[in-house]
Design a protein around this motif. Structure first.
Motif, mmCIF file in Angstrom:
data_model
loop_
_atom_site.group_PDB
_atom_site.id
_atom_site.type_symbol
_atom_site.label_atom_id
_atom_site.label_comp_id
_atom_site.label_asym_id
_atom_site.label_seq_id
_atom_site.Cartn_x
_atom_site.Cartn_y
_atom_site.Cartn_z
ATOM 1 N N LEU A 139 63.106 7.754 -9.365
ATOM 2 C CA LEU A 139 63.265 9.207 -9.370
ATOM 3 C C LEU A 139 62.433 9.850 -10.470
ATOM 4 N N GLN A 140 62.389 9.202 -11.628
ATOM 5 C CA GLN A 140 61.551 9.741 -12.698
ATOM 6 C C GLN A 140 60.083 9.749 -12.284
ATOM 7 N N LEU A 141 59.670 8.711 -11.577
ATOM 8 C CA LEU A 141 58.309 8.677 -11.039
ATOM 9 C C LEU A 141 58.103 9.801 -10.027
ATOM 10 N N LEU A 142 59.060 9.986 -9.116
ATOM 11 C CA LEU A 142 58.909 11.003 -8.077
ATOM 12 C C LEU A 142 58.909 12.414 -8.658
ATOM 13 N N VAL A 143 59.652 12.637 -9.730
ATOM 14 C CA VAL A 143 59.622 13.956 -10.373
ATOM 15 C C VAL A 143 58.218 14.246 -10.894
ATOM 16 N N TYR A 144 57.569 13.225 -11.438
ATOM 17 C CA TYR A 144 56.172 13.379 -11.888
ATOM 18 C C TYR A 144 55.253 13.683 -10.708
ATOM 19 N N LEU A 145 55.495 13.027 -9.584
ATOM 20 C CA LEU A 145 54.616 13.171 -8.428
ATOM 21 C C LEU A 145 54.892 14.433 -7.624
ATOM 22 N N TYR A 146 56.186 14.757 -7.422
ATOM 23 C CA TYR A 146 56.551 15.797 -6.458
ATOM 24 C C TYR A 146 57.608 16.763 -6.987
ATOM 25 N N GLY A 147 57.641 16.995 -8.273
ATOM 26 C CA GLY A 147 58.630 17.905 -8.834
ATOM 27 C C GLY A 147 58.594 19.275 -8.174
ATOM 28 N N GLY A 148 59.752 19.744 -7.665
ATOM 29 C CA GLY A 148 59.850 21.060 -7.040
ATOM 30 C C GLY A 148 59.217 21.164 -5.675
ATOM 31 N N TRP A 184 80.846 5.481 -12.250
ATOM 32 C CA TRP A 184 80.253 6.005 -11.018
ATOM 33 C C TRP A 184 79.724 7.421 -11.242
ATOM 34 N N LEU A 185 80.504 8.256 -11.902
ATOM 35 C CA LEU A 185 80.076 9.628 -12.181
ATOM 36 C C LEU A 185 78.871 9.652 -13.110
ATOM 37 N N SER A 186 78.877 8.780 -14.109
ATOM 38 C CA SER A 186 77.755 8.713 -15.029
ATOM 39 C C SER A 186 76.481 8.315 -14.297
ATOM 40 N N MET A 187 76.607 7.317 -13.413
ATOM 41 C CA MET A 187 75.472 6.876 -12.605
ATOM 42 C C MET A 187 74.960 8.007 -11.717
ATOM 43 N N MET A 188 75.868 8.700 -11.040
ATOM 44 C CA MET A 188 75.468 9.762 -10.120
ATOM 45 C C MET A 188 74.873 10.966 -10.856
ATOM 46 N N LYS A 189 75.454 11.306 -11.987
ATOM 47 C CA LYS A 189 74.970 12.480 -12.715
ATOM 48 C C LYS A 189 73.511 12.317 -13.115
ATOM 49 N N LYS A 190 73.153 11.150 -13.647
ATOM 50 C CA LYS A 190 71.771 10.937 -14.078
ATOM 51 C C LYS A 190 70.804 11.092 -12.906
ATOM 52 N N ARG A 191 71.205 10.614 -11.737
ATOM 53 C CA ARG A 191 70.324 10.657 -10.574
ATOM 54 C C ARG A 191 70.290 12.047 -9.949
ATOM 55 N N LEU A 192 71.410 12.735 -9.938
ATOM 56 C CA LEU A 192 71.441 14.079 -9.364
ATOM 57 C C LEU A 192 70.667 15.080 -10.225
ATOM 58 N N LEU A 193 70.678 14.883 -11.531
ATOM 59 C CA LEU A 193 69.882 15.756 -12.396
ATOM 60 C C LEU A 193 68.395 15.613 -12.092
ATOM 61 N N LEU A 194 67.964 14.398 -11.818
ATOM 62 C CA LEU A 194 66.571 14.183 -11.439
ATOM 63 C C LEU A 194 66.301 14.712 -10.031
ATOM 64 N N ALA A 195 67.272 14.523 -9.136
ATOM 65 C CA ALA A 195 67.118 15.040 -7.773
ATOM 66 C C ALA A 195 66.930 16.555 -7.790
ATOM 67 N N LYS A 196 67.635 17.229 -8.663
ATOM 68 C CA LYS A 196 67.513 18.684 -8.769
ATOM 69 C C LYS A 196 66.086 19.079 -9.130
ATOM 70 N N LYS A 197 65.429 18.286 -9.989
ATOM 71 C CA LYS A 197 64.051 18.570 -10.373
ATOM 72 C C LYS A 197 63.085 18.346 -9.211
ATOM 73 N N LEU A 198 63.459 17.473 -8.296
ATOM 74 C CA LEU A 198 62.608 17.201 -7.138
ATOM 75 C C LEU A 198 62.642 18.330 -6.114
#
Length: 699
Positions: A139-148, A184-198
């Motif tokens: 996801l961090q890679l994809l934010v660099y590639l396709y953010g927004g 589970w929430l900690s895992m999801m939160k980190k990924r959803l924050l990145l998903a929001k940037k995508l």
């Protein structure tokens, strides 16, 4: 709390350790309100591509990356290491048993290692991608590639059943873990924050499936992260036969959270009768030819006198036709109205003799007749029924949404017999094709020949959910970072086949093996990273084989797939006119990148950043050209600043090149070199990569 518990375990005095543990447990029982949970940071990331050298941080492959060692010396395959804890114990480890790791907060630099490809549309520049990786780093890679830039994210995350169905910090989380929900929430939160940037903030959607175990917490988390979004939860039946719950009702449904950003909204789709819930008590009619005679309130002549007028009709060999429409009649003797020769007058009179009115004025009636939206019922003399087409149907015909097959003898439109009405359904879905057993597990079994994955989604459940938001976006970019068995890409290919779209899908999945498989492989002496271990992971054993088979139209043994797809009756053996590339996420040495020694490794990443257009380019031989103009990929790369003049001359009027990468040291130099290419997106290599992208680093 997790950190506190780790510290408690280090207390040597057993009585003191017991008393502190009891106090901490008592504090944990205190009630908290709202979404309160512990942050559990990932401790380490294995770096299988990074060679082990002196001062490397390593961990044992067959452990859960809990213990870390600093390499002090290397003697052949023997590593002399210092354990990174209070003991500072010196130990000897075998090189094959360890892997280089990066702890949380240490920047690491990714690349995409090509693994395989399937090409079933040689004339198409559309390429899907599968990335084998921990989805946090991907996801961090994809934010660099396709953010927004992403139109739709569809994910089916682990449901946290307690049955060791997912890992955190490289360890399985089971029902006995006191921090199961928190992790589970900690895992999801980190990924959803990145998903929001995508996601495109102006118009995009996040779709998340879940069951009853975590839907409450997930809903709160989504509201916390997506403050300005519209969030709705759908209930959908996925197991009509039901799954048993101990001392509870059978479970037949799960839930879908729809998070709409900006202008995103579901579009009306042609749907069958199973979708007709929540849209009124009466069933939707395909075409509603309603009576023009007013009923109900305000139906009398005196309520709207100007809507009391005659239709002059005549009977023909083919049936009754409207000769003309009269004017409003304010008199009392209906027989005194002049009728055209050979016609009779039909007035708005109820069966009980009550003088009523028509639904529309004479002028509107003439317009409806001219457009083909007015017709007569069966010939019945003065009582012949006059019908008109409902307004919603008229609008859809005029917009081209309802196809017509010409007109009848009387000039009224003939609607296509295959027409299915379009509408937006309610929030309770009970669709037979969403059965996860028949159209998930059994479909996957038919493709792979053996059970390789538990609980795959129904292909049509994913297809239908996504379609509500990308039906009008033929070039949508769709991401699934919990891709599992690969249903989402399968569904996107099906959507494209139905309407000729060129939607692109990026899937991300790890290559974990199941707990049972891991135990069996360890007994045989294999470890993570070994080829024999990796070939049984989700990406290589399930997702990619399914992707290849569905695109090429055969099962794992090369036999043609049997059956047709429900949504368009396409034979499965026809496959899809699609291409896909399979990558594994690897990591590079920062200093090698800074020295411009990693261009070959970064080329696939540049291809993705340029839109993954055409087949991923490769370099033959050891040399690196001074510049590359890649027509098929619609991108160009200048690798030697000294060759800029030649590059500029070659790029004159190349408006077909949409993305340009320039290797130049200074920011001022980059701006000057990029200035002539106003039609393209330009990036500075490698500065753009190093400064704007370092994953695993909490900025």
């Amino acid at each position: 709390m997790a950190v506190i518990n780790d510290l408690i375990e280090r207390i040597s005095d057993p009585e003191l350790r017991r008393r502190i543990s009891e106090e901490v447990a008592r504090m944990q029982k205190q009630k908290k309100f709202g979404l309160v949970f512990e942050e559990h940071l990932p401790e380490a990331t294995p770096l299988y591509d990074i060679p082990i050298k002196k001062k490397s941080l390593v961990s044992l492959k067959d452990r859960y990356f809990k213990d870390f060692y600093l390499v002090k010396d290397i003697n052949g395959d023997k590593l002399i290491c210092e354990k990174q804890d209070d003991s500072r114990e010196i130990v000897e480890l075998n090189r094959k048993d360890v892997v280089a790791v990066a702890q949380f907060g240490q920047p690491i630099y990714p690349y995409l290692k090509p693994m395989d490809a399937v090409k079933n549309a040689p004339d198409s520049d559309l390429w899907h991608t599968l990335i084998e990786a921990d989805n946090y780093h991907a996801l961090q890679l994809l934010v660099y590639l396709y953010g927004g830039m992403v139109d739709c994210i569809y994910i089916d995350p682990p449901y946290n059943t307690g049955a060791k169905d997912w890992k955190y910090n490289n360890d399985y989380v089971d029902s006995s873990d006191a921090y199961r929900h928190s992790k589970w929430l900690s895992m999801m939160k980190k990924r959803l924050l990145l998903a929001k940037k995508l996601l495109n903030p102006k118009d995009s959607v996040l779709i998340v499936t879940i069951d009853e175990r975590e839907y409450l917490r997930l809903g709160c988390l989504l509201e916390e992260i997506f403050l300005d979004a519209r969030i709705q939860m759908i209930a959908t039946q996925i197991t009509p036969q039901g799954n048993p719950r101990v001392k509870q009702f059978y479970r037949t449904e799960e839930y879908i959270f729809i998070v709409g950003l900006g202008q995103a909204q579901p579009v009306p789709l042609p749907l069958d009768q199973y979708w007709r819930t929540g849209i009124g008590e009466s069933p939707i009619k395909n075409i509603n030819w309603a009576s023009l005679l007013r009923t109900g309130t305000a139906r009398k002549r005196e309520d709207r006198p100007m809507m009391f007028y005659p239709f002059f009709i005549k009977n023909t060999v083919e049936g009754p036709i409207i000769d003309s429409v009269g004017e409003a009649f304010l008199g009392n003797d209906l027989d005194k109205v002049d009728k055209p020769d050979g016609t009779i007058a039909v007035w708005p009179i109820g069966s009980d003799g009550e003088l009523r009115r028509w639904q529309v004025s004479p002028t509107s009636a003439r317009n409806l007749q001219k457009q083909g939206f007015l017709r007569l019922g069966k010939w019945n003399w003065e009582k012949t029924a006059v019908q008109y087409l409902a307004e919603t149907n008229r609008i859809n015909i005029q917009n081209g949404n309802i196809p017509i097959n010409g007109k009848r003898y009387d000039g009224s439109v003939i609607v296509d017999d295959d027409y299915i009405p379009s509408f937006i359904p309610g929030s309770l879905w009970k669709i037979p094709s969403h059965d996860a057993t028949r159209f998930g597990s059994q479909l996957l079994l038919k493709t792979l020949g053996a059970k390789r994955f538990d609980f795959p989604k129904s292909l049509y459940a994913v297809h239908d959910t996504i379609r509500f938001f990308v039906a009008n976006k033929p070039n949508a970019l769709i991401v699934d970072f919990f891709a599992g068995s690969g249903t989402t890409l399968h569904a996107v290919n099906l959507l494209n086949a139905e309407d000729g779209g060129k939607r692109r899908c990026i899937m991300v999945t790890n290559n974990e093996v199941s707990e049972a498989e891991a135990k069996a492989l360890r007994k045989k002496g294999y470890q993570p990273g070994d080829e024999e271990w990796e070939k049984y992971g989700i990406a290589r054993y399930v997702n990619w084989p399914r992707t290849v088979c569905s695109i090429e139209g055969h099962d794992i043994n090369g036999n043609p797939l049997k059956g047709n797809y429900l949504s368009n009756d396409q034979p499965m053996q026809d496959g899809f006119k699609a291409n896909a590339k399979y990558f594994k996420l690897g990591f590079l040495d920062k200093y090698s990148v800074e020295a411009y020694r990693q261009f070959r490794e970064l080329l696939p990443l540049l291809w993705m950043k340029a839109g993954a257009i055409g087949e991923c380019p490769t370099l033959e031989g050891k040399g690196i050209p001074s510049f590359m103009i890649l027509d098929e990929n619609k991108m160009a790369i200048l690798t030697e600043e000294s060759n800029y003049a030649v590059f500029l001359d070659q790029m004159k009027d190349r408006k077909d090149i949409k993305t340009i990468f320039l290797v130049v040291d200074s920011e001022i130099g980059f701006r000057e070199m990029a200035a002539p290419f106003k039609w393209a997106k330009t990036y500075q290599l490698y500065k753009d990569y190093l400064e704007n992208f370092s994953i695993n680093y909490d900025k």
